[in-house]
Design a protein around this motif. Structure first.
Motif, mmCIF file in Angstrom:
data_model
loop_
_atom_site.group_PDB
_atom_site.id
_atom_site.type_symbol
_atom_site.label_atom_id
_atom_site.label_comp_id
_atom_site.label_asym_id
_atom_site.label_seq_id
_atom_site.Cartn_x
_atom_site.Cartn_y
_atom_site.Cartn_z
ATOM 1 N N LEU A 43 0.829 -1.214 0.000
ATOM 2 C CA LEU A 43 0.000 0.000 0.000
ATOM 3 C C LEU A 43 0.863 1.264 0.000
ATOM 4 O O LEU A 43 0.378 2.352 -0.267
ATOM 5 N N GLU A 44 2.135 1.096 0.327
ATOM 6 C CA GLU A 44 2.968 2.276 0.551
ATOM 7 C C GLU A 44 3.026 3.170 -0.686
ATOM 8 O O GLU A 44 3.057 4.397 -0.587
ATOM 9 N N GLN A 45 2.999 2.542 -1.865
ATOM 10 C CA GLN A 45 3.139 3.355 -3.088
ATOM 11 C C GLN A 45 1.916 4.234 -3.334
ATOM 12 O O GLN A 45 1.936 5.105 -4.189
ATOM 13 N N TYR A 46 0.826 3.979 -2.596
ATOM 14 C CA TYR A 46 -0.395 4.755 -2.864
ATOM 15 C C TYR A 46 -0.616 5.858 -1.835
ATOM 16 O O TYR A 46 -1.704 6.390 -1.723
ATOM 17 N N GLN A 47 0.444 6.188 -1.062
ATOM 18 C CA GLN A 47 0.185 7.133 0.028
ATOM 19 C C GLN A 47 -0.254 8.494 -0.489
ATOM 20 O O GLN A 47 -1.072 9.167 0.131
ATOM 21 N N ALA A 48 0.252 8.888 -1.668
ATOM 22 C CA ALA A 48 -0.159 10.189 -2.206
ATOM 23 C C ALA A 48 -1.647 10.186 -2.511
ATOM 24 O O ALA A 48 -2.363 11.146 -2.219
ATOM 25 N N ASN A 49 -2.122 9.062 -3.086
ATOM 26 C CA ASN A 49 -3.545 8.992 -3.410
ATOM 27 C C ASN A 49 -4.398 9.063 -2.149
ATOM 28 O O ASN A 49 -5.420 9.733 -2.112
ATOM 29 N N VAL A 50 -3.954 8.340 -1.125
ATOM 30 C CA VAL A 50 -4.742 8.342 0.121
ATOM 31 C C VAL A 50 -4.789 9.754 0.685
ATOM 32 O O VAL A 50 -5.847 10.268 1.054
ATOM 33 N N GLY A 51 -3.630 10.391 0.716
ATOM 34 C CA GLY A 51 -3.604 11.764 1.247
ATOM 35 C C GLY A 51 -4.522 12.677 0.455
ATOM 36 O O GLY A 51 -5.288 13.468 1.009
ATOM 37 N N ALA A 52 -4.440 12.538 -0.885
ATOM 38 C CA ALA A 52 -5.252 13.420 -1.738
ATOM 39 C C ALA A 52 -6.730 13.118 -1.585
ATOM 40 O O ALA A 52 -7.572 14.010 -1.694
ATOM 41 N N ALA A 53 -7.072 11.865 -1.342
ATOM 42 C CA ALA A 53 -8.490 11.528 -1.180
ATOM 43 C C ALA A 53 -9.020 12.088 0.132
ATOM 44 O O ALA A 53 -10.191 12.457 0.240
ATOM 45 N N LEU A 54 -8.137 12.179 1.125
ATOM 46 C CA LEU A 54 -8.605 12.633 2.444
ATOM 47 C C LEU A 54 -8.653 14.152 2.549
ATOM 48 O O LEU A 54 -9.493 14.716 3.238
ATOM 49 N N ARG A 55 -7.724 14.810 1.859
ATOM 50 C CA ARG A 55 -7.575 16.252 2.092
ATOM 51 C C ARG A 55 -8.873 17.044 1.914
ATOM 52 O O ARG A 55 -9.228 17.849 2.761
ATOM 53 N N PRO A 56 -9.631 16.813 0.801
ATOM 54 C CA PRO A 56 -10.836 17.649 0.615
ATOM 55 C C PRO A 56 -11.843 17.499 1.748
ATOM 56 O O PRO A 56 -12.644 18.398 1.988
ATOM 57 N N ALA A 57 -11.797 16.368 2.469
ATOM 58 C CA ALA A 57 -12.806 16.157 3.516
ATOM 59 C C ALA A 57 -12.553 17.041 4.727
ATOM 60 O O ALA A 57 -13.377 17.109 5.635
ATOM 61 N N PHE A 58 -11.398 17.716 4.769
ATOM 62 C CA PHE A 58 -11.103 18.546 5.936
ATOM 63 C C PHE A 58 -11.240 20.033 5.643
ATOM 64 O O PHE A 58 -10.845 20.862 6.443
ATOM 65 N N THR A 59 -11.813 20.361 4.467
ATOM 66 C CA THR A 59 -12.005 21.789 4.194
ATOM 67 C C THR A 59 -13.160 22.297 5.050
ATOM 68 O O THR A 59 -13.958 21.510 5.550
ATOM 69 N N SER A 60 -13.244 23.619 5.160
ATOM 70 C CA SER A 60 -14.215 24.150 6.125
ATOM 71 C C SER A 60 -15.656 23.893 5.707
ATOM 72 O O SER A 60 -16.530 23.777 6.534
ATOM 73 N N GLU A 61 -15.919 23.789 4.379
ATOM 74 C CA GLU A 61 -17.336 23.650 3.997
ATOM 75 C C GLU A 61 -17.808 22.196 3.931
ATOM 76 O O GLU A 61 -18.946 21.934 3.571
ATOM 77 N N THR A 62 -16.920 21.263 4.284
ATOM 78 C CA THR A 62 -17.344 19.851 4.245
ATOM 79 C C THR A 62 -18.329 19.569 5.376
ATOM 80 O O THR A 62 -18.112 19.996 6.505
ATOM 81 N N PRO A 63 -19.408 18.838 5.081
ATOM 82 C CA PRO A 63 -20.355 18.515 6.162
ATOM 83 C C PRO A 63 -19.709 17.615 7.216
ATOM 84 O O PRO A 63 -18.806 16.832 6.892
ATOM 85 N N PRO A 64 -20.173 17.726 8.459
ATOM 86 C CA PRO A 64 -19.538 16.994 9.563
ATOM 87 C C PRO A 64 -19.517 15.483 9.360
ATOM 88 O O PRO A 64 -18.586 14.826 9.778
ATOM 89 N N ASP A 65 -20.547 14.922 8.723
ATOM 90 C CA ASP A 65 -20.540 13.462 8.627
ATOM 91 C C ASP A 65 -19.396 12.981 7.724
ATOM 92 O O ASP A 65 -18.788 11.940 7.969
ATOM 93 N N VAL A 66 -19.078 13.784 6.697
ATOM 94 C CA VAL A 66 -17.960 13.400 5.812
ATOM 95 C C VAL A 66 -16.638 13.548 6.570
ATOM 96 O O VAL A 66 -15.778 12.671 6.533
ATOM 97 N N THR A 67 -16.508 14.664 7.293
ATOM 98 C CA THR A 67 -15.266 14.867 8.058
ATOM 99 C C THR A 67 -15.099 13.746 9.077
ATOM 100 O O THR A 67 -14.001 13.218 9.262
ATOM 101 N N ALA A 68 -16.205 13.379 9.733
ATOM 102 C CA ALA A 68 -16.126 12.326 10.756
ATOM 103 C C ALA A 68 -15.625 11.024 10.131
ATOM 104 O O ALA A 68 -14.751 10.347 10.674
ATOM 105 N N LYS A 69 -16.162 10.705 8.965
ATOM 106 C CA LYS A 69 -15.737 9.470 8.290
ATOM 107 C C LYS A 69 -14.260 9.576 7.908
ATOM 108 O O LYS A 69 -13.494 8.621 8.062
#
Length: 2046
Positions: free
Chosen positions: A1317-1343
């Protein structure tokens, strides 16, 4: 039937049969022949062709039935297409002759029709081969048509369609003739003929250019005419024709002008839309021939034409396709909206017309925009609609601001634009609703100004526009929950500001109500405080209503509307405002009847209008309260609700007189008031208005029979009162279809409006029945009737019998006294009320009353049973059966049935016969088979007769339907009638004309009921059963061939039943083919049947179904399905495509279920296919411009290139089987990916092992494994997680989580030490980053937090810098939640922020727990890591890296964790402590939302608890030094100060108290949770809780707390005992035992400490006076429940007995040892047993000496018991882990200080002797039964006793002798391993320092050993085991030498030396010796070298006395030195084998 299976007809068999069987036989033969011809060799067919043709033509002449003639024709055509064609012309001539024949008798008709069908079939199959014969044939057929009756016309049209199809362009010469004929048929009076003509014309237009060029107008006019008086099927067929022709006119490429000889003008889109518009607006009256009516302006277009044209619009656009619509959308939209604009006042001249037209327009928009466009195009369409709204708004603004120049004209403009606006707003709402959160960019786009446009229209002068705008806002809020609160605020603010504008007050109050209605669809809710604002505003509006008469009505309505809508928020919100609502409710009605009188005398018309509006509103609000807040309806609240009700009822009685006084303006308000009151009374319990029942009943009776009701609206009153199944026989309109939305208006009849929002604004917040469509309340005049009818049933059931009788008589009289249409209306109302009454009485098990009551009801119902209205008959039949059910008296039921029999025998009219036949069926349905068995025969007889009445299809339909009910309810009683019924059904199926589809549908229901009755017996092999089965299959085949879709649906469901009961006999491949063909049928019910059947089939044989579907798709010549592309994407892909297009909920559910079943059984085998499908669905729509691209900065270049290529693969549209799937389909695809992963988990391990997977893939390329698709899985999760749709983001994150959890531990074979899985760390990071923006709904951030913590915890990334990216996201969220309650965004309910905060804290907790574990593992590198996974994980981190990362935030985290735990503790308190909870809530929840918050706390507390415990342990409960800046650690963390805040001045607690509080918090939460484990408690929570306790008890301070508090310890042990009893999981039990061990240790430490301090204090005093510490004190008694030791013993016994039931004396029958074979436990079991033994061995230390005496026997019994039960011989003489544990425990017990303590010494000695005896006794039983017992284990046990106890235990003579005996016996055993072990044990005994113990053994056993060694010495050992025995023996002797007294030593050495020397080799022998000998040589030499110097004198003496020995020794030494010299130069690498081996031996021995 078997004899029918031959190529030629078996005429012998045929002639022996009866009439019905003959028809069956023929049909079966033809069915078989069709398959056989295709499979037979051509030459064989040609051989028999002549006979075959003769037989077929003979059958043709013998009047075949419809299905038979169709098959016959098909076979003839196949025969000629395979065999020779020369006789075909003869056949054609024969057919033509038959058609020309002048015989018009009915008996000859079937032959004529068969000839027509044959011609069609021959031309279709053979086409142009038949040359020019077709002109004669067509001419002949057309000529015959002139005189044909409807069946003939029907068949001729279909036959012409086939001829055209077969000939194609060759048929041009007769196109005009066919066209002429079809035109006349298109307006035929028979509906079936119209349908056939439409099909014929549809075929014709393929080749006949004139239809879509020169004759286009006339085709259109003709179609409009055809719609007049049409039914649903005609509308479907004709609209398909019209739509296709018009589409053709636009897209066709005309042949060159020269070819067509006259230039054809291209038709423009405008003209075509104009043409359709004309039909829509003027109907079929044409342009010039406007009839007189039209000129007078009285007629309006008939609804069926309008509905037909509406469907044609949809077909037109669908044929042109989505891409075309995108291009021309603007023109299309403006045209469609113009249909309801002011330029066509006809369409909207009355409100009724306007509502219906609006509905049609909405339907066109929904079906095209919603059905054809992808999401991007839909967003563009929404922008267009927005533009349209702006334009319309400008028109209105201009008019409104235009003062009074031409106000009248202006208002007309406004009125006309209103309908366009309503349609536009509703479609906009629907669009956004279906887009969901993917519509976010549309709303953010400021250029469109969507929200502004909608909100600006809220001020429109027309109420319907305001409501539509409000509804549009509702849709936006449901689709995008983040807009709900801002919209609500905006509307509330406008409402407050514009309080003085009447439009604003109503408009914005509608909007607020609609938004409140949306809250229940948004799980995240709205802030709690909004309820208060709305309530205040509503009060304000109500109070200020009287101030300004211009606004009174609006403000009153708005106020009550807001309150009513507020109620939908549920009890949690409403409870806070209930008192104010009840007060307002009380004030709205006068206090006493007197006040009501004065009111009446005072007011004027306007006041009354406002008053009634207000009171109706109040009634509605209270109804809403009762419906939505049922939990708050306590006795007290009901008492407060009651006072106004009498007054409300009083006002009801006064309404008529008020109306008389003030006239018509009050008419509507008074109806609305009535309806509201009735609705409220329906939901209130009848007891609440008991005193007024009679008054209400009178009013109801008056309402139901009022003289001014003109329209009989049966279709809205009766369907709920009829049985669902019965409605099917009435009209297809009552069935569910895709066009239900527009077809409804036809159902209601021309005079009645369909439902629309403006009729009842209060419905805007109601839960909607049909998903996303607008609520459609009926006009008050109608809805008041349905409410009255409903209430009548309830009230009538509760009044006295006399009153009931009186009322019913009054109703009966009112029916008698009216005439004509009025009578029908009254009868309708009365019957529906009485039916409702009977239904209510039956449901509540009440009684009807006296005899005359029955008679009266019977008269009422009988009258209706014979009414001309079929729906009324249907309802009456239901009431008839209910009456029998209520009276519940056999004689009465029999009487009812008799009435029906008599009527049916005498009556000849259709009405009576249909009504009474259904009555019989209903009677059976409600009273079951049993109670009326005597009537079964007569019923069946009567219905048989009726069902054969071919003159009236209606009678047949109803009779057969009734028969199906009887079959259903009679059950096994029906068996006698099965055969005759089945042959009747088959006969009718083979003979009823296809034009009577309804008869076939009823036949289908009968067949279905019969199959159900036969059930599993259908599998039987008896002759009679196989005949029945064959008939059933034949019936299904006939129905499958029927042209009517609903009959086909019946056929499919019959086959489904057959497949369930007798799967072997259903031909799966043909069934699947049939399903595939109908997968995209235009008929909803057929699609439903197909999917219901598929869903059942794939549960059993998914793979077969899938294969058949693909085979069929490949074989079928034509593209059989418009949409589903099975050929390319398989059935699975076709179903996914269908799921994307389908809107029907039930159907979608079935598709998902079917796909899930297929996935479960096939995903592992067809892995690539499934993953590709999911990937295509997810990728097809990923709009890659919006996907957050992987950050380039943080990525290696290589990856980046790869990412770009993946992100830009969408150039070619063609490659995608799925075009623009909707978000819901993508969510389903993401869920499928998770399911696929879990399916693979249950399959092979290679799915999660890359090395194995690659190997197996190499071996066989067909193998496929999940791990090879990891890149795809990550890509899919990434695409989903970064989408616009929030639901899809959640699914994507869930998929990512599953992938991380499953794949984290898989090593990368190419880079050891890394994981794949190590080679996919950039993808994982990129998939997670948008969920922490301020306008993301809480249920998405929680997940996303959950995924972050899983990623960090998985240990995939080893480099801290890489890890920081994801860690940073968690840090940012931590900062966000620290801001406290004030700073949170107020978009959602407070519980949403609770959810987010807890998710963040839980994620941090997980990371911290993992960090601490890793830190521990790295500190103890000796701990062998388990398996590869642990190795990878622990090895990949620098020792404290992760812990350092977490450390920086620990201070903050610990504070928040403790606060969260305290909240959780408060929330779990029982309800009686509610008053003690803090008023403003906890740290993370508010008091008002505590209920919702509980769920979030229960999801996350366990990990937080574990983390907190670990943190407390790490601080070691040492008080932080104040200088270290740790001030925030010592005070604010105290749980008590958490809620009080620092200002409360609470005394600062000492650190000791703080820590005590914390420990109690953790213990309290754990005990509370563990002692009442709910069924839904997760394993994760239990484990985390136990780990938290373990962590806590790891540190001295809490241990000391628990040790000193005995009750607490006992409570914990009892709780853990319960956990062990209720949870089977070994890991949980082990964790519990670990906690138990720690508790016992704590107690031990406490006892030790007390003893120590006592000794220190009383050092000088006498030893005797020391008090006894430990349990059992001086008496030794242990009290259950008060004793820690006792609790621990219970628990251990529980574990041991569960694993080894033989330990339970009760079980084994006696206290003695009962023989059973010892057993090796499973790994989990042995770990549990070992843990329990450890605890047992610790127990004596907790007791006082006396106490220890009482527990010792139990402990010893259990320990020895485990030894006895698990001492199994293992290879290599190992001890099993349980034996080792029990020996260890025994050692611990035996060496306990209690054994030596003076008070307990003697007792212990006795007990230990007994124990040793028990061990020895085990042995004695070895001979007889305990065959498997391991001597070594027992011997070791004895040795432990000898070495660990005080000498007096074992030196007692009798025991010592037995022990020595055992050793002797063992030494004699041949097994070398046993010998080795025995020597080793003796070695340890001989060395025992106390001679009293060791000497007896030495005396008895030394000689045996020496003998043994000498024996070996003589014959020289051969192998390594013997060598080992020898070496061990030597070691024993050496030990003896050391122990021996000086004077004995020489003898021993002299024995030892010769033996050793004899093994030495000289240098010659050394070269040739075996490996064993060499090893022995080395061993002997080493030992001699060792002994020589030690006992030099003895050594010298021996050597001197024996020169031979000496010589040998010297030679050996010399030889050894030589060999060393030789070896050194020659080999550097090979080590000396002897040395090596001896070293090994040494380590072994250690």
């Amino acid at each position: 039937m078997e004899s029918a299976h031959s190529l030629l007809l078996n005429e012998e068999a045929y002639n022996q049969l009866g009439e019905v069987q003959k028809a069956e036989f023929i049909f079966e033969w033809l069915r078989y022949l069709e398959k056989l011809l295709l499979a037979t060799n051509r030459s064989d067919v040609k051989e028999k062709q002549k006979t075959l043709v003769e037989q077929l033509l003979y059958l043709l002449n013998s009047s075949p039935g419809p299905p038979t003639r169709k098959l016959l024709a098909k076979n003839l055509a196949i025969l000629y297409s395979i065999g020779d064609t020369f006789s075909v012309y003869e056949t054609i001539d024969k057919c033509n002759d038959l058609i020309r024949s002048k015989d018009d008798s009915p008996s000859y008709l079937p032959t004529k029709l068969a000839a027509v069908v044959c011609l069609g079939s021959l031309y279709k199959k053979l086409g142009r081969i038949l040359g020019n014969t077709f002109t004669d044939t067509v001419g002949n057929i057309l000529k015959a048509m002139k005189s044909a009756e409807s069946q003939g016309r029907y068949e001729i049209m279909l036959s012409l369609q086939n001829i055209l199809k077969g000939l194609g362009a060759a048929a041009t010469p007769c196109h005009r003739d066919v066209y002429k004929a079809a035109r006349s048929c298109l307006t035929d009076r028979s509906m079936a003929v119209r349908c056939a003509a439409a099909k014929c014309l549809l075929e014709l237009q393929n080749e006949a250019i004139f239809m879509w060029s020169t004759d286009l107008d006339s085709v259109a006019t003709l179609c409009f005419k055809s719609f007049e008086g049409s039914n649903y099927d005609v509308r479907i067929s004709v609209s398909k024709l019209l739509g296709t022709v018009l589409a053709k006119a636009i897209i066709s490429k005309h042949p060159g002008a020269a070819a067509s000889r006259q230039s054809i003008r291209r038709v423009t889109l405008e003209e075509i839309l104009e043409l359709l518009g004309t039909g829509f607006l003027r109907g079929s009256s044409g342009f010039l021939r406007a009839s007189g009516d039209m000129l007078k302006g009285t007629s309006s277009v008939s609804r069926d034409v309008r509905v037909g044209v509406t469907q044609a619009y949809v077909v037109f656009i669908s044929t042109l396709g989505g891409a075309w619509l995108e291009k021309y959308f603007a023109a299309f939209l403006s045209h469609i909206l113009s249909l309801v604009s002011q330029s066509h006042p006809k369409a909207t001249q009355t409100q009724i017309d306007a509502v219906c037209c609006r509905r049609c327009v909405s339907f066109i928009l929904r079906a095209t925009i919603g059905g054809l466009l992808g999401e991007k195009a839909q967003i563009a369409a929404a922008k267009e609609i927005c533009q349209a709204i702006w334009k319309l708004k400008k028109v209105v603004d201009a008019v409104m601001s235009d003062g009074n120049l031409e106000t009248r004209l202006g208002s007309a403009d406004v009125a006309a634009s209103q309908h366009m606006l309503v349609c536009a707003l509703q479609e906009l709402g629907n669009l956004i609703h279906s887009l969901g959160t993917t519509a976010a960019p549309l709303l953010q786009d400021s250029s469109a100004g969507l929200l502004d446009s909608v909100i600006s229209v809220i001020l429109h002068p027309s109420i319907s526009v305001r409501l539509a705008a409000a509804w549009c806002l509702h849709c936006i809020a449901v689709a995008l929950p983040s807009y709900l609160t801002p919209l609500l605020d905006r509307c509330l603010e406008r409402l407050t500001v514009l309080k003085s504008s009447p439009e604003a007050v109503t408009g914005f109050s509608f909007a607020v109500a609609a938004l409140l209605g949306a809250v229940k669809h948004c799980p995240l809710g709205i802030p709690h405080g909004k309820g208060k604002m709305i309530m205040t505003l509503a009060e304000d509006l109500l109070c200020s209503a009287a101030q300004n008469s211009r606004l009174s009505a609006q403000r009153t309505q708005a106020g009550w509307l807001l309150i009513a809508a507020l109620m939908t928020l549920g009890p949690a919100v409403v409870s806070h405002h209930l008192a104010r609502v009840l007060l307002l409710w009380k004030c709205v009605f006068p206090a006493s009847p007197k006040d009501l009188e004065t009111e009446k005398s005072r007011g004027d018309s306007f006041t009354w209008q406002v008053t009634l509006e207000g009171r109706a509103g109040a009634l509605c609000a209270i109804k809403s309260f009762v419906s939505y807040c049922g939990d708050l309806l306590t006795e007290e609240v009901i008492q407060r609700l009651l006072p106004p009700i009498p007054c409300a009822v009083d006002l009801l009685t006064q309404l008529s007189s008020i109306l008389k006084t003030y006239g018509t303006p009050l008419k509507m308000p008074s109806i609305v008031y009535r309806q509201r009151l009735y609705e409220l009374l329906i939901v209130l319990p009848p007891e609440t208005y008991e005193g007024h029942l009679c008054v209400i009943l009178k009013e109801l009776a008056a309402d139901l029979t009022a003289s001014d009701i003109q329209v009989a609206a049966s279709t809205f009153l009766l369907p709920p009162l009829c049985h669902q199944d019965d409605l099917l026989i009435l009209s297809p309109l009552l069935q569910e279809t895709d066009h239900r939305f527009i077809e409804e208006q036809l159902l209601l009849g021309n005079g009645i409006a369909c439902g629309s929002l403006e009729y009842d604004p209060y419905s805007i917040y109601e839960k909607d029945i049909d998903g996303d469509s607008v609520p459609k309340p009926l006009p008050p005049t109608l809805s008041v009737i349905s409410s009255a009818a409903k209430l009548f049933g309830i009230v009538c059931a509760h009044v006295g019998e006399a009153q009931r009788l009186l009322t019913l008589e009054q109703l009966w009289n009112s029916i008698k006294h009216t005439k004509g249409a009025r009578q029908q209306v009254v009868q309708l109302h009365v019957v529906s009320s009485v039916s409702g009454f009977l239904k209510y009485v039956a449901a509540s098990k009440g009684s009807l009353g006296p005899e005359e009551m029955r008679r009266l009801v019977l008269t009422l119902v009988t009258g209706a049973l014979e009414s001309p209205n079929p729906l009324l008959r249907c309802a009456a039949a239901e009431a008839w059966a209910r009456l029998a059910q209520v009276v519940d008296d056999g004689a009465f039921t029999a009487g009812l049935a008799q009435i029906s029999f008599d009527k049916l025998k005498s009556a000849r009219d259709v009405v009576t016969r249909t009504g009474h036949s259904l009555a019989l069926g209903s009677l059976h349905r409600y009273l079951g088979g049993m109670s009326s068995s005597q009537h079964l025969n007569s019923c069946v007889g009567v219905l048989y007769t009726l069902s054969q009445d071919s003159t009236s299809p209606d009678v047949q339909t109803w009779a057969l339907h009734s028969l199906s009910l009887i079959i259903d309810s009679a059950g096994p009683l029906y068996n006698a009638h099965v055969e005759p019924t089945l042959s009747l059904i088959i006969m009718l199926l083979l003979n009823v004309p296809p034009t009577h589809a309804e008869v076939h549908q009823s036949l289908g229901r009968c067949l279905n009921a019969l199959i159900t009755t036969l059930g599993p017996e259908l599998q039987g092999n008896s002759a009679s059963m196989s005949t029945l089965r064959a008939s059933c299959l034949l019936g299904c085949a006939v129905m499958q061939d029927n042209p009517d879709c609903l009959v086909q649906a019946q056929a499919i469901s019959c086959l489904q039943q057959l497949h369930m009961f007798a799967p072997r006999y259903v031909n799966l491949s043909s069934l699947v083919n049939c399903l595939c063909v109908n997968l995209c049928s235009p008929y909803l019910l057929l699609r439903r049947a197909v999917l219901a059947c598929l869903r059942q089939l794939v549960q059993r044989e998914a793979a077969e179904v899938s294969e058949h579907a693909v085979m069929f798709a490949k074989d079928s010549k034509e593209k059989f399905i418009p949409d589903a592309n099975i050929r390319e994407v398989g059935l699975e892909g076709a179903l996914l495509t269908l799921l994307d297009k389908e809107t029907d909920q039930r159907l979608c559910h079935d598709i998902k279920e079917t796909l899930n079943h297929m996935l479960t059984s096939m995903a592992v085998e067809k892995l690539s296919l499934w993953l590709k499908l999911c990937k295509d669905v997810l990728a097809a729509s990923a709009d890659f411009t919006t996907v957050t691209c992987v950050d380039t900065m943080q990525e290696e270049e290589g990856d980046k290139g790869d990412d770009d290529s993946v992100l830009t693969t969408r150039n070619d549209e063609k490659s995608h089987p799925f075009t623009n799937p909707r978000w819901a389909t993508r969510v389903f695809a993401a869920e499928c990916v998770c399911k696929i992963i879990s399916q693979c988990e249950n399959a092979s391990s290679a799915h999660f092992d890359i090395t194995l997977a690659q190997e197996m893939k190499k071996r066989d390329s067909r193998n496929d494994f999940l791990v090879l698709h990891l890149a795809d899985l990550i890509r899919m999760a990434f695409m989903a997680a970064t989408d616009h749709s929030d639901q899809l983001r959640l699914s994507g994150l869930e998929t990512l989580l599953v992938v991380i959890r499953r794949f984290a531990s898989i090593p990368e074979p190419e880079f050891p030490g890394h994981v794949i899985l190590e080679q996919y760390q950039a993808n994982v990071g990129a998939a997670l980053r948008p969920a922490f923006t301020s306008e993301t709904p809480p249920d998405v951030t929680a997940k996303a937090c959950q995924v972050c913590s899983a990623w960090i915890a998985s240990g995939v990334v080893s480099d801290l810098n890489d890890l920081r990216r994801v860690h940073q996201l968690l840090v940012s969220s931590l900062t966000k939640i620290q801001a406290g309650k004030e700073a949170q965004s107020h978009l959602y309910n407070e519980s949403a922020s609770t959810m987010e905060i807890l998710a963040v804290l839980k994620a941090w907790a997980e990371v911290y727990i993992i960090a601490v574990q890793r830190h521990k593992n790295n500190k103890h590198p000796l701990k062998t890591t388990t398996g590869s996974e642990e190795g990878v994980r622990s090895g990949s981190y620098p020792s404290d890296g992760l812990l350092d990362l977490v450390h920086t935030d620990l201070g903050t985290l610990s504070r928040l964790w403790l606060a969260a735990l305290q909240d959780f503790a408060l929330l779990t308190l029982p309800s009686e402590f509610a008053s003690q909870l803090p008023v403003e809530g906890g740290a993370f929840y508010t008091a008002e939302t505590s209920e919702n918050a509980k769920l979030h706390y229960s999801n996350s507390w366990a990990l937080i608890l574990h983390a907190t415990a670990l943190w407390l342990t790490s601080t070691g409960f040492v008080v932080a030094d104040p200088d270290e800046g740790a001030s925030h650690l010592s005070r604010p963390v105290t749980p008590t100060s958490m809620c009080q805040g620092s200002s409360s001045g609470a005394p600062v607690k000492s650190p000791e108290d703080v820590y005590t509080d914390r420990v109690h918090l953790i213990l309290g939460i754990s005990v509370e949770f563990l002692c009442s484990l709910r069924a839904d408690a997760t394993m994760e929570s239990i484990t985390a809780c136990l780990h938290a306790l373990q962590a806590l008890l790891d540190v001295p301070w809490p241990r000391c707390k628990i040790g000193s508090d005995q009750d607490l310890g006992i409570e914990l042990l009892n709780v853990l005992h319960r956990v062990i009893l209720t949870r089977e999981s070994p890991s949980i039990q082990l964790a519990s035992l670990e906690v138990v061990r720690q508790i016992i240790c704590a107690a031990q430490e406490h006892v030790k400490e007390k003893r120590r301090s006592a000794e220190v204090d009383d050092g000088a005093a006498e030893k005797e006076t020391l008090p006894e510490f430990g349990e059992g004190k001086d008496t030794g008694g242990l009290v259950p429940g008060k004793s820690l030791v006792f609790a621990a013993l219970e628990l251990c016994v529980c574990i041991l007995v569960r694993q080894l039931p033989e330990l339970n004396p009760k079980l084994t029958g006696s206290l003695g040892v009962k023989a059973a074979k010892p057993q090796v436990l499973a790994e989990d079991g042995s770990r549990l047993v070992s843990a329990a033994l450890v605890i047992l061995s610790e127990l004596p230390a907790v007791c006082s000496p006396e106490g220890s005496i009482s527990v010792l026997p139990t402990i010893l019994y259990l320990t020895i018991g485990v030894l006895r039960e698990t001492a199994v011989k293992l290879p290599g003489g190992q001890l099993s882990s349980t034996v080792a544990a029990s020996l260890q425990a025994m050692k611990g017990i035996l060496s306990s200080p209690m054994a030596r303590a003076e008070k307990s010494h003697t007792a212990w000695t006795d007990l230990l002797r007994s124990a040793l005896t028990t061990v020895l006794d085990c042995w004695d039983s070895v001979d007889s039964t305990h065959q498997g017992l391991d001597e070594v284990s027992l011997l070791t046990a004895i040795t432990v006793f000898i070495l660990s106890t005080s000498p007096e235990v074992t030196t007692i003579a009798c025991l010592q002798e037995r022990c020595i005996e055992k050793f002797k016996a063992t030494l004699k055993i041949k097994d070398p391993m046993v010998q080795i072990k025995t020597y080793q044990l003796l070695h340890s005994i001989f060395q025992y320092p106390n001679p009293a113990v060791s000497y007896p053994y030495i005396y008895s056993l030394a000689s045996c050993i020496v003998e043994k060694l000498q024996e070996i010495d003589k014959r020289k050992p051969e192998d390594s085991t013997e060598m080992q025995i020898f070496q061990e023996g030597i070691k024993v002797l050496e030990a003896l030498v050391t122990v021996a007294e000086e004077h004995h030593r020489s003898q021993l050495v002299s024995c030892l030396l010769p033996i050793l020397v004899s093994f030495l080799l000289d240098e010659n022998a050394l070269g040739t010796a075996t490996a064993t000998m060499k090893n022995l040589h080395d061993f002997a030499l080493q030992n001699l070298m060792h002994i020589g110097p030690q006992y030099s004198s003895v050594f010298k003496n021996v050597m001197a006395s024996s020169p031979a020995l000496k010589a040998r020794l010297e030679a050996a030494i010399k030889g050894n030195q030589e060999s060393v010299k030789v070896k050194l130069p020659t080999s550097k690498h090979s080590k000396n084998p002897g040395k090596n081996s001896s070293i090994q031996l040494k380590t072994n021995f250690l």
